[in-house]
Design a protein around this motif. Structure first.
Motif: not given
Ligand code: URA
Length: 205
Positions: A60-73, A76-91
């Motif tokens: 619906l939004l035309g963007r990868p990993f914005v739903g529940p699975a993306g939020q859980l991801f 998980a990254l937050g617990e490691l102090g990581l942030d995927r905003r600098a990364w490229y995310v695809t399917n």
């Protein structure tokens, strides 16, 4: 087609590839879907994350990993102090495949020929970005990136060589963590997911 997408990606970059993918008709999944959900992120990202296929919200939004699975991801990254905003995310597959059940659209796994039809897009993205590390979420992503059958439970939590030699970390899909029956199983699955992703800590991100 695969080689053509790779060559185009190297010469004209991601923007051209994304534009072409918007009109892809290489398999029937485009028709019921809202649109192509292409990868997102900087074209010089050092890490590329590959999932399976967009879900309901991604479609619906035309963007990868914005739903529940993306939020859980993200959690998980937050617990490691990581942030995927600098990364490229695809399917691996760029259209949402679903079965309509009343008002609900239930996720369906893409068939092998649908996965194959979509592969040139992912290969084009990987060729354009040439990341230092790839993260494969789930078996569909792992098989698309590694170009071979993958035994997920035996191979998760380790680095493997992608087809071009880039180190690729294989782990479970966050939607699988969400599907665990009860709270204790879900927590154990989440801990295992975080442990796998911990291999990214200390990488040049
Ligand atoms: N699951 C995936 O594999 N990819 C998405 O973008 C969303 C959910």
């Amino acid at each position: 087609a695969q080689q053509a997408a790779t060559l185009e990606a190297q010469s004209k970059g991601l923007a051209a590839l994304r534009e072409r993918a918007r009109a892809c008709r290489a398999c029937p999944l485009w028709e019921p879907a809202t649109g192509t959900v292409f990868g997102e992120g900087p074209d010089d990202a050092r890490i590329v994350v590959v999932g399976e296929q967009p879900g309901d919200q991604e479609d619906l939004l035309g963007r990868p990993f914005v739903g529940p699975a993306g939020q859980l991801f993200d959690r998980a990254l937050g617990e490691l102090g990581l942030d995927r905003r600098a990364w490229y995310v695809t399917n691996a597959v760029k259209h949402f495949k679903f079965e309509q059940r009343g008002k609900q659209r239930l996720h369906q796994r893409a068939a092998p020929d649908e996965q194959r039809a979509c592969l040139p897009w992912l290969q084009g993205e990987l060729a354009a970005i040439r990341a230092e590390r790839i993260v494969c979420l789930g078996v569909t992503a792992a098989e698309a990136v590694l170009g071979r059958r993958v035994a997920l439970l035996a191979e998760r939590g380790q680095w493997h060589a992608a087809q071009d030699g880039t180190p690729a970390l294989v782990t479970v899909h966050p939607a699988w963590v969400l599907r665990q029956r009860d709270g204790a199983a879900r927590e154990a699955a989440f801990r295992g997911f975080v442990d796998d992703l911990a291999l990214l800590a200390g990488q040049p991100v």
